[in-house]
Design an enzyme around this catalytic site. Structure first.
Site, PDB file in Angstrom:
ATOM      1  N   HIS A  59       0.833  -1.212   0.000  1.00 45.65           N
ATOM      2  CA  HIS A  59       0.000   0.000   0.000  1.00 45.65           C
ATOM      3  C   HIS A  59       0.865   1.258   0.000  1.00 45.65           C
ATOM      4  O   HIS A  59       1.311   1.724   1.042  1.00 45.65           O
ATOM      5  CB  HIS A  59      -0.913  -0.005   1.230  1.00 45.65           C
ATOM      6  CG  HIS A  59      -2.002   1.011   1.185  1.00 45.65           C
ATOM      7  ND1 HIS A  59      -3.246   0.772   1.720  1.00 45.65           N
ATOM      8  CD2 HIS A  59      -2.050   2.274   0.692  1.00 45.65           C
ATOM      9  CE1 HIS A  59      -4.016   1.838   1.553  1.00 45.65           C
ATOM     10  NE2 HIS A  59      -3.300   2.766   0.929  1.00 45.65           N
ATOM     11  N   HIS A  61       1.467   5.226  -2.277  1.00 45.11           N
ATOM     12  CA  HIS A  61       0.985   6.193  -3.264  1.00 45.11           C
ATOM     13  C   HIS A  61       2.196   6.826  -3.927  1.00 45.11           C
ATOM     14  O   HIS A  61       3.024   7.455  -3.260  1.00 45.11           O
ATOM     15  CB  HIS A  61       0.133   7.270  -2.592  1.00 45.11           C
ATOM     16  CG  HIS A  61      -1.099   6.729  -1.938  1.00 45.11           C
ATOM     17  ND1 HIS A  61      -2.316   6.665  -2.579  1.00 45.11           N
ATOM     18  CD2 HIS A  61      -1.298   6.201  -0.701  1.00 45.11           C
ATOM     19  CE1 HIS A  61      -3.224   6.131  -1.764  1.00 45.11           C
ATOM     20  NE2 HIS A  61      -2.614   5.837  -0.620  1.00 45.11           N
ATOM     21  N   ARG A  63       1.813   8.844  -6.796  1.00 45.31           N
ATOM     22  CA  ARG A  63       1.340  10.154  -7.263  1.00 45.31           C
ATOM     23  C   ARG A  63       1.546  10.440  -8.739  1.00 45.31           C
ATOM     24  O   ARG A  63       1.235  11.544  -9.186  1.00 45.31           O
ATOM     25  CB  ARG A  63       1.991  11.276  -6.455  1.00 45.31           C
ATOM     26  CG  ARG A  63       1.834  11.191  -4.942  1.00 45.31           C
ATOM     27  CD  ARG A  63       0.403  11.148  -4.500  1.00 45.31           C
ATOM     28  NE  ARG A  63       0.261  11.350  -3.049  1.00 45.31           N
ATOM     29  CZ  ARG A  63      -0.798  10.975  -2.358  1.00 45.31           C
ATOM     30  NH1 ARG A  63      -1.811  10.367  -2.964  1.00 45.31           N
ATOM     31  NH2 ARG A  63      -0.863  11.205  -1.058  1.00 45.31           N
ATOM     32  N   ASN A  93      -5.370   6.192  -7.196  1.00 43.28           N
ATOM     33  CA  ASN A  93      -6.044   7.490  -7.073  1.00 43.28           C
ATOM     34  C   ASN A  93      -5.147   8.576  -7.647  1.00 43.28           C
ATOM     35  O   ASN A  93      -4.482   9.321  -6.946  1.00 43.28           O
ATOM     36  CB  ASN A  93      -6.457   7.777  -5.626  1.00 43.28           C
ATOM     37  CG  ASN A  93      -5.345   7.593  -4.629  1.00 43.28           C
ATOM     38  OD1 ASN A  93      -4.352   6.917  -4.888  1.00 43.28           O
ATOM     39  ND2 ASN A  93      -5.499   8.194  -3.460  1.00 43.28           N
ATOM     40  N   ASP A 151      -8.878   2.888  -3.416  1.00 40.82           N
ATOM     41  CA  ASP A 151      -8.283   3.447  -2.208  1.00 40.82           C
ATOM     42  C   ASP A 151      -8.415   4.966  -2.162  1.00 40.82           C
ATOM     43  O   ASP A 151      -8.206   5.650  -3.155  1.00 40.82           O
ATOM     44  CB  ASP A 151      -6.812   3.078  -2.089  1.00 40.82           C
ATOM     45  CG  ASP A 151      -6.238   3.548  -0.762  1.00 40.82           C
ATOM     46  OD1 ASP A 151      -6.754   3.114   0.276  1.00 40.82           O
ATOM     47  OD2 ASP A 151      -5.309   4.360  -0.779  1.00 40.82           O
ATOM     48  N   ASP A 304       1.006   2.686   3.749  1.00 44.66           N
ATOM     49  CA  ASP A 304       0.129   3.741   3.220  1.00 44.66           C
ATOM     50  C   ASP A 304       0.934   5.024   3.003  1.00 44.66           C
ATOM     51  O   ASP A 304       0.494   6.123   3.346  1.00 44.66           O
ATOM     52  CB  ASP A 304      -1.062   3.993   4.145  1.00 44.66           C
ATOM     53  CG  ASP A 304      -2.147   4.860   3.487  1.00 44.66           C
ATOM     54  OD1 ASP A 304      -2.063   5.104   2.270  1.00 44.66           O
ATOM     55  OD2 ASP A 304      -3.071   5.302   4.197  1.00 44.66           O
ATOM     56  N   GLY A 323      -2.861  12.046   5.104  1.00 41.15           N
ATOM     57  CA  GLY A 323      -1.774  11.145   4.748  1.00 41.15           C
ATOM     58  C   GLY A 323      -0.401  11.579   5.213  1.00 41.15           C
ATOM     59  O   GLY A 323      -0.120  12.773   5.358  1.00 41.15           O
TER      60      GLY A 323
END
Length: 426
Positions: A59, A61, A63, A93, A151, A304, A323
């Site tokens: 998990h 991100h 970007r 996302n 997510d 995350d 976040g």
């Protein structure tokens, strides 16, 4: 290039450490033994250091595309390597959302060009993440989708989740859920409890997470899908997942380092450095998460990793994004504050970050054995430093852990037998 790692301390099946040499060539672990003298292109002396399977983070991100000012595939994968991670799984996302095979294929091409570690990528469950229109799962899987998730957004309609699970079960894919019932959010920015009232900030109910998990585990039972819960934060959620497992429902779960180490009482003021979703919950919730991790209710740890710019995370919780970053600090924090304090064994921590996620998500890596990919991480458990944003390889440094003293520094990280990160202490 072949590499011989000398004098490595590894953890065996009993949880004990033993010293071995590890010879890697052509991206594979070729030999494990004592006093290996194979000719190698490079020799790394790991005397007094722990060598583990490369860590796996299901998990993160990255970007890219859309938010490259926060992070890129290159910078995020470099940060992962510095943290000892050799496989990371990136969330969709993004902008544009990779909700068509064509858009998804472009992201895979970017990964192939720029990633410093192995990057697997999720595809969305629905178009634009917020609609009730399912993506083409089979086409996404053909383009290399790792699993399916929205997510950052909970799937609000039970019927949509039910249909998605039916397809996932048919396709043999995991459905990975950010569980959040929007009707129970009430514009909250931190946990609903004593501390949010002291700070005069709107609270987020535990129920927004746990009620959607309760819905989804029954849908998973009905469809036979593999249902994975992201970043569990509440004791009620642990209870629901534990009960579901007792009934044989195919549910797995992850927890973040920050939810294991912090609670809402630790939030010093209205600062967005402590704003994450789900939020830091009560001390009782944190204790339930640790208990659930130990007894297997929660299967693995995932960071995350959620980078944001300094400007975005410089003010109040109200109006700032959710976040924090985590790739570069996860192992050291967990080793220092869970293993050294006796809450977890080192073997438990390593397995929650390697073999367990590898087994659950059917990855080839995650173990030190002959024939396995030479994905390895070396840590100096005695080494000590304070977490400093100046040391980060991520483009962002939004974390409440700045200044924390930690042990367990990354010495080097190898992916397919190639060194992708070297610390100063090598």
């Amino acid at each position: 290039m072949s590499i011989l790692i000398k004098n490595a301390e590894i953890i065996d099946e009993t949880g004990q450490t033993r010293q071995v040499d590890i010879y890697t060539d052509k991206g594979i672990i070729q030999k494990i033994g004592m006093n290996l003298d194979d000719e190698a292109g490079r020799i790394l002396d790991a005397e007094g250091k722990l060598v583990s399977p490369g860590l796996i983070d299901v998990h993160v991100h990255l970007r890219e595309p859309g938010y490259e000012y926060k992070e890129t595939i290159e910078s995020g994968s470099k940060a992962a390597a510095r943290g000892g991670f050799t496989t990371i799984c990136a969330m969709p996302n993004l902008s544009p959302v990779p909700d068509t095979p064509e858009r998804f294929k472009k992201i895979i091409e970017r990964i192939d060009e720029n990633a410093q570690v192995k990057v697997k990528h999720y595809a969305p469950i629905t178009r634009e993440l917020t609609s009730n229109e399912l993506t083409d799962q089979k086409a996404m899987l053909e383009e290399g989708a790792f699993a399916f998730t929205n997510d950052g957004v909970g799937v609000q309609t039970a019927g949509t989740m039910y249909k998605a699970m039916l397809e996932a079960a048919e396709n043999g894919a995991a459905l990975v859920a950010h569980t959040e019932d929007d009707s129970l959010l009430f514009n909250g920015v931190m946990h609903e409890g004593k501390r949010n009232n002291e700070l005069n900030l709107p609270g987020m109910l535990q129920l927004t997470e746990s009620t959607q998990i309760a819905r989804d585990v029954l849908l998973a039972e009905a469809t036979g899908a593999h249902y994975h819960v992201c970043h569990v934060s509440a004791k009620e959620s642990v209870r629901v997942i534990r009960d579901a497992k007792r009934y044989g429902i195919n549910v797995t779960a992850e927890v973040t380092p920050h939810h294991l180490l912090l609670c809402d009482e630790d939030i010093p003021s209205d600062t967005s450095q402590f704003k994450m979703n789900p939020p830091l919950r009560s001390r009782e919730d944190r204790e339930a998460l640790i208990e659930g991790l130990i007894d297997g209710t929660i299967d693995m740890i995932a960071t995350d990793h959620a980078p944001h710019s300094d400007e975005e995370k410089s003010g109040s919780m109200i109006g700032s994004p959710f976040g924090i970053v985590g790739s570069e600090t996860a192992f050291a924090l967990l080793y220092t504050y869970l293993v050294k304090t006796g809450k977890l064994s080192l073997k438990q921590l390593i397995s929650k970050l390697t073999s367990i996620p590898a087994d659950i998500f059917k990855m080839e890596t995650g173990r030190i054995e002959v024939g396995a990919p030479a994905d390895l991480a070396c840590f100096d458990l005695a080494g000590e430093e304070r977490i400093s944003r100046e040391d980060f390889l991520s483009k962002s440094s939004n974390t409440p852990f700045i200044g924390w003293k930690v042990n367990g520094l990354t010495v080097f990280t190898m992916v397919d037998g190639q060194v992708v990160y070297e610390g100063e202490n090598i």
